[in-house]
Design an enzyme around this catalytic site. Sequence first.
Site, PDB file in Angstrom:
ATOM      1  N   ARG A 229     -26.904 -12.112  73.392  1.00 20.40           N
ATOM      2  CA  ARG A 229     -25.875 -12.796  74.182  1.00 20.40           C
ATOM      3  C   ARG A 229     -24.583 -11.968  74.230  1.00 20.40           C
ATOM      4  O   ARG A 229     -24.230 -11.415  75.253  1.00 20.40           O
ATOM      5  CB  ARG A 229     -25.606 -14.185  73.579  1.00 20.40           C
ATOM      6  CG  ARG A 229     -24.814 -15.114  74.474  1.00 20.40           C
ATOM      7  CD  ARG A 229     -23.317 -14.888  74.435  1.00 20.40           C
ATOM      8  NE  ARG A 229     -22.745 -15.019  73.075  1.00 20.40           N
ATOM      9  CZ  ARG A 229     -21.492 -14.690  72.788  1.00 20.40           C
ATOM     10  NH1 ARG A 229     -20.682 -14.189  73.711  1.00 20.40           N
ATOM     11  NH2 ARG A 229     -21.030 -14.804  71.555  1.00 20.40           N
ATOM     12  N   ASP A 230     -23.945 -11.821  73.074  1.00 18.65           N
ATOM     13  CA  ASP A 230     -22.650 -11.128  73.062  1.00 18.65           C
ATOM     14  C   ASP A 230     -22.838  -9.664  73.462  1.00 18.65           C
ATOM     15  O   ASP A 230     -21.994  -9.071  74.135  1.00 18.65           O
ATOM     16  CB  ASP A 230     -22.049 -11.201  71.640  1.00 18.65           C
ATOM     17  CG  ASP A 230     -20.544 -11.115  71.642  1.00 18.65           C
ATOM     18  OD1 ASP A 230     -19.979 -10.738  72.679  1.00 18.65           O
ATOM     19  OD2 ASP A 230     -19.928 -11.401  70.600  1.00 18.65           O
ATOM     20  N   HIS A 422     -17.125 -13.478  62.609  1.00 17.06           N
ATOM     21  CA  HIS A 422     -17.644 -12.834  63.834  1.00 17.06           C
ATOM     22  C   HIS A 422     -16.687 -11.677  64.142  1.00 17.06           C
ATOM     23  O   HIS A 422     -15.660 -11.868  64.788  1.00 17.06           O
ATOM     24  CB  HIS A 422     -17.660 -13.874  64.955  1.00 17.06           C
ATOM     25  CG  HIS A 422     -18.142 -13.375  66.272  1.00 17.06           C
ATOM     26  ND1 HIS A 422     -19.399 -13.672  66.765  1.00 17.06           N
ATOM     27  CD2 HIS A 422     -17.569 -12.595  67.220  1.00 17.06           C
ATOM     28  CE1 HIS A 422     -19.561 -13.110  67.949  1.00 17.06           C
ATOM     29  NE2 HIS A 422     -18.446 -12.457  68.252  1.00 17.06           N
ATOM     30  N   HIS A 424     -15.568  -7.906  65.511  1.00 17.49           N
ATOM     31  CA  HIS A 424     -15.830  -6.754  66.391  1.00 17.49           C
ATOM     32  C   HIS A 424     -15.257  -5.510  65.709  1.00 17.49           C
ATOM     33  O   HIS A 424     -14.415  -5.611  64.812  1.00 17.49           O
ATOM     34  CB  HIS A 424     -15.200  -6.989  67.769  1.00 17.49           C
ATOM     35  CG  HIS A 424     -15.962  -8.001  68.579  1.00 17.49           C
ATOM     36  ND1 HIS A 424     -16.806  -7.659  69.595  1.00 17.49           N
ATOM     37  CD2 HIS A 424     -16.018  -9.361  68.481  1.00 17.49           C
ATOM     38  CE1 HIS A 424     -17.349  -8.758  70.109  1.00 17.49           C
ATOM     39  NE2 HIS A 424     -16.887  -9.805  69.454  1.00 17.49           N
ATOM     40  N   CYS A 455     -16.460  -8.585  74.880  1.00 14.20           N
ATOM     41  CA  CYS A 455     -16.261  -9.718  75.774  1.00 14.20           C
ATOM     42  C   CYS A 455     -15.751  -9.195  77.119  1.00 14.20           C
ATOM     43  O   CYS A 455     -14.779  -8.439  77.160  1.00 14.20           O
ATOM     44  CB  CYS A 455     -15.251 -10.699  75.160  1.00 14.20           C
ATOM     45  SG  CYS A 455     -14.882 -12.063  76.252  1.00 14.20           S
TER      46      CYS A 455
HETATM   47  C1  LIG Z   1     -15.968 -22.183  81.891  1.00  7.87           C
HETATM   48  C2  LIG Z   1     -16.177 -21.732  83.325  1.00  7.87           C
HETATM   49  C3  LIG Z   1     -17.505 -22.205  83.833  1.00  7.87           C
HETATM   50  C4  LIG Z   1     -15.090 -22.371  84.147  1.00  7.87           C
HETATM   51  O1  LIG Z   1     -15.039 -21.755  85.432  1.00  7.87           O
HETATM   52  P1  LIG Z   1     -14.382 -22.491  86.647  1.00  7.87           P
HETATM   53  O2  LIG Z   1     -14.456 -21.576  87.820  1.00  7.87           O
HETATM   54  O3  LIG Z   1     -13.044 -22.988  86.233  1.00  7.87           O
HETATM   55  O4  LIG Z   1     -15.382 -23.720  86.800  1.00  7.87           O
HETATM   56  P2  LIG Z   1     -15.439 -24.915  87.780  1.00  7.87           P
HETATM   57  O5  LIG Z   1     -15.776 -26.128  86.977  1.00  7.87           O
HETATM   58  O6  LIG Z   1     -14.198 -24.955  88.668  1.00  7.87           O
HETATM   59  O7  LIG Z   1     -16.696 -24.531  88.705  1.00  7.87           O
HETATM   60  C5  LIG Z   1     -16.664 -23.440  89.585  1.00  7.87           C
HETATM   61  C6  LIG Z   1     -18.086 -23.108  89.988  1.00  7.87           C
HETATM   62  O8  LIG Z   1     -18.829 -22.682  88.854  1.00  7.87           O
HETATM   63  C7  LIG Z   1     -19.960 -23.537  88.641  1.00  7.87           C
HETATM   64  N1  LIG Z   1     -20.130 -23.717  87.205  1.00  7.87           N
HETATM   65  C8  LIG Z   1     -19.253 -24.231  86.334  1.00  7.87           C
HETATM   66  N2  LIG Z   1     -19.768 -24.219  85.108  1.00  7.87           N
HETATM   67  C9  LIG Z   1     -20.996 -23.708  85.217  1.00  7.87           C
HETATM   68  C10 LIG Z   1     -22.021 -23.464  84.278  1.00  7.87           C
HETATM   69  N3  LIG Z   1     -21.865 -23.748  82.976  1.00  7.87           N
HETATM   70  N4  LIG Z   1     -23.151 -22.932  84.719  1.00  7.87           N
HETATM   71  C11 LIG Z   1     -23.327 -22.631  86.019  1.00  7.87           C
HETATM   72  N5  LIG Z   1     -22.392 -22.836  86.955  1.00  7.87           N
HETATM   73  C12 LIG Z   1     -21.236 -23.381  86.561  1.00  7.87           C
HETATM   74  C13 LIG Z   1     -19.592 -24.814  89.352  1.00  7.87           C
HETATM   75  O9  LIG Z   1     -20.752 -25.533  89.694  1.00  7.87           O
HETATM   76  C14 LIG Z   1     -18.862 -24.293  90.541  1.00  7.87           C
HETATM   77  O10 LIG Z   1     -19.800 -23.781  91.447  1.00  7.87           O
HETATM   78  P3  LIG Z   1     -19.493 -23.702  93.051  1.00  7.87           P
HETATM   79  O11 LIG Z   1     -19.220 -25.122  93.407  1.00  7.87           O
HETATM   80  O12 LIG Z   1     -18.286 -22.832  93.200  1.00  7.87           O
HETATM   81  O13 LIG Z   1     -20.744 -23.133  93.606  1.00  7.87           O
HETATM   82  C15 LIG Z   1     -16.066 -20.204  83.459  1.00  7.87           C
HETATM   83  O14 LIG Z   1     -14.782 -19.829  83.116  1.00  7.87           O
HETATM   84  C16 LIG Z   1     -17.036 -19.478  82.584  1.00  7.87           C
HETATM   85  O15 LIG Z   1     -18.235 -19.519  82.790  1.00  7.87           O
HETATM   86  N6  LIG Z   1     -16.499 -18.754  81.598  1.00  7.87           N
HETATM   87  C17 LIG Z   1     -17.345 -18.065  80.609  1.00  7.87           C
HETATM   88  C18 LIG Z   1     -16.791 -16.710  80.319  1.00  7.87           C
HETATM   89  C19 LIG Z   1     -17.649 -16.072  79.285  1.00  7.87           C
HETATM   90  O16 LIG Z   1     -18.853 -16.280  79.212  1.00  7.87           O
HETATM   91  N7  LIG Z   1     -17.029 -15.255  78.436  1.00  7.87           N
HETATM   92  C20 LIG Z   1     -17.737 -14.580  77.378  1.00  7.87           C
HETATM   93  C21 LIG Z   1     -18.181 -15.505  76.290  1.00  7.87           C
HETATM   94  S1  LIG Z   1     -16.937 -15.872  75.104  1.00  7.87           S
HETATM   95  C22 LIG Z   1     -17.028 -14.563  74.026  1.00  7.87           C
HETATM   96  O17 LIG Z   1     -17.701 -13.604  74.274  1.00  7.87           O
HETATM   97  C23 LIG Z   1     -16.308 -14.661  72.736  1.00  7.87           C
HETATM   98  C24 LIG Z   1     -17.248 -14.930  71.558  1.00  7.87           C
HETATM   99  C25 LIG Z   1     -17.893 -16.283  71.695  1.00  7.87           C
HETATM  100  O18 LIG Z   1     -18.260 -13.960  71.489  1.00  7.87           O
HETATM  101  C26 LIG Z   1     -16.459 -14.900  70.234  1.00  7.87           C
HETATM  102  C27 LIG Z   1     -15.617 -13.648  70.052  1.00  7.87           C
HETATM  103  O19 LIG Z   1     -16.133 -12.536  70.176  1.00  7.87           O
HETATM  104  O20 LIG Z   1     -14.463 -13.823  69.756  1.00  7.87           O
END
Ligand SMILES: CC(C)(COP(=O)([O-])OP(=O)([O-])OC[C@H]1O[C@@H](n2cnc3c(N)ncnc32)[C@H](O)[C@@H]1OP(=O)([O-])[O-])[C@@H](O)C(=O)NCCC(=O)NCCSC(=O)C[C@@](C)(O)CC(=O)[O-]
Length: 526
Positions: A229-230, A422, A424, A455
């Site tokens: 995933r990450d 966790h 990096h 990320c």
């Molecule tokens: C949170 C959102 C979804 C908000 O994103 P948004 O654009 O604010 O969402 P929304 O609710 O306004 O929806 C916009 C569109 O996205 C769709 N949508 C909405 N949610 C989903 C979903 N779950 N699955 C599929 N589709 C989705 C929704 O249906 C809609 O579709 P449209 O009508 O435009 O066709 C977005 O910002 C997002 O996906 N962010 C994730 C970013 C990410 O994955 N970052 C990396 C992971 S975090 C990380 O790596 C850190 C970690 C965990 O490892 C720890 C560390 O290292 O510190």
Amino acid sequence: MDAAEWYRQLPVITRTYVTLCVATTALCALDVISPFNIYYNTRLIYQNHEYWRLATNFFFYGNLSLDFFFHMFFLTKYSKSLEEDSFRRRSADFFWMLLFGAGLLLLAAPFVNLQFLGSSLTFMLVYVWGRRHQYVQMSMMGLFNFTAPYLPWVLLGFSVLLGNSPVTDLLGMMAGHAYYFLEDVYPRLSDGFAMRQSAVRLFSKAVSNPSLFGRPLPASVKIVEVGPRDGLQNEAKLVPTDVKVELIERLAAAGLQSVESTSFVSPKWVPQLADAAEVLAALRPKRGVSYPVLTPNMKGLERAISAGAKEVAVFTAASETFNKTNTNVGIDESLKRLADVTQAAREQGVAVRGYVSCVVGCPYQGHVPPQEAARVAAALDAMGCYEVSMGDTIGVGTPASVAAMFEACVAAGVPGSRLAAHMHDTYGQGLANVLTAVQMGICTVDSSLAGLGGCPYARGASGNIATEDVVYMLEGMGIDHGVDMDALLAASEFICAALGRENQSRAARALMRRRERGAAEAARAA
Ligand SMILES: CC(C)(COP(=O)([O-])OP(=O)([O-])OC[C@H]1O[C@@H](n2cnc3c(N)ncnc32)[C@H](O)[C@@H]1OP(=O)([O-])[O-])[C@@H](O)C(=O)NCCC(=O)NCCSC(=O)C[C@@](C)(O)CC(=O)[O-]
């Protein structure tokens, strides 16, 4: 799920203990064995050497009456929940808790003239469960509501109303409180991480006793592999679904107990993991391994559950700007959203892990105060995450800042047993930070094979600390990790070849060079 499947899925210690109780009580009911041969009697134990009585008295629960089924229900429910969630399937630690409780009960029983201690042990489990689920709302047959820590008191009151003696229950509660105090309270009263010195820990480490500079270390550390995933979320190249699936299966086969497999975030935000449902559909899960997936919101949870996920991870950050960049909302708004996701997941029997990003530093805001990271960790803990993983997303932490952050978390009420590291490795501090966490009593470490990762919404962040480096370090320190290094190296070679990139793990590179030298020498000698 049928009864056989339900039974098979019980965690090992719970399954064994419940089986022994049911079998012993049934055999007594059938007059195959007599309760007189198994009850607790110190004189018979010491004079006649009838040592089995030390154990067998915990297995007999009286007649096969309603009371027996009532006890079995409570025993199974709370033992399973503790072993699976609170102890995160670290069955050895759970077993030590039972031994600790059983030991205290055996010491106390002669003073109150108790011959069978199974009910007290069950009460101990209920007590510890209640203490560890302090925000869970419960109801007594719809008559009144209370929170989980009051459950043993409610049961005690009920039992007294039915005319039973309170001694059995009180004894169990005392044993439960002794465990809870030594494991969860005492560490916070002293220097925050004196858990190492607590009687329970010393007791459990008596068998295998790794230490550093005379300070006891955990006997085992659980590695949560986050590479699929990450690691893959940050790759420029899209990885085919079958490669992802093979990678996950290789990691599970290498002995990793938890492999974070993919992410049900918006595919527009992270296109690399848009095939999340296909990955889970193709995966052949290995028994005893969990495959958590990231879910940012209710839509992600629904997608994950319909794809078959049994564990999800929710994430937020200790930095407002980072959280807005990563999930489009501020911290408090995301906590509200995640509370709903967590509650919905738990109601459907899906375990929830929490992440806090940017716990020591943020690419946009710079320094993050430990108290802010701790506040967010405590919020995730309170909403029911079984563990909160503290992410140094951009790898700026040092042992000092990481230690201060974990200390703040414990001071805020999240015990070390429910925290994970966790880290990096952007500034080469990852392994030192992991070691600091382990020395402080954090027994769960996230890492990514070959040091993959980063990320997409954290500028300049490099990969996670490499799993190979963590395994090499733990191995050298005599800490159990359960991972087969050769199988892990083969998995790293597989994914590095698929991605066309070099393995970032120093340990992996050195071990592979050594292997090549060995093979060349063998070829010369032949
Ligand atoms: C949170 C959102 C979804 C908000 O994103 P948004 O654009 O604010 O969402 P929304 O609710 O306004 O929806 C916009 C569109 O996205 C769709 N949508 C909405 N949610 C989903 C979903 N779950 N699955 C599929 N589709 C989705 C929704 O249906 C809609 O579709 P449209 O009508 O435009 O066709 C977005 O910002 C997002 O996906 N962010 C994730 C970013 C990410 O994955 N970052 C990396 C992971 S975090 C990380 O790596 C850190 C970690 C965990 O490892 C720890 C560390 O290292 O510190």
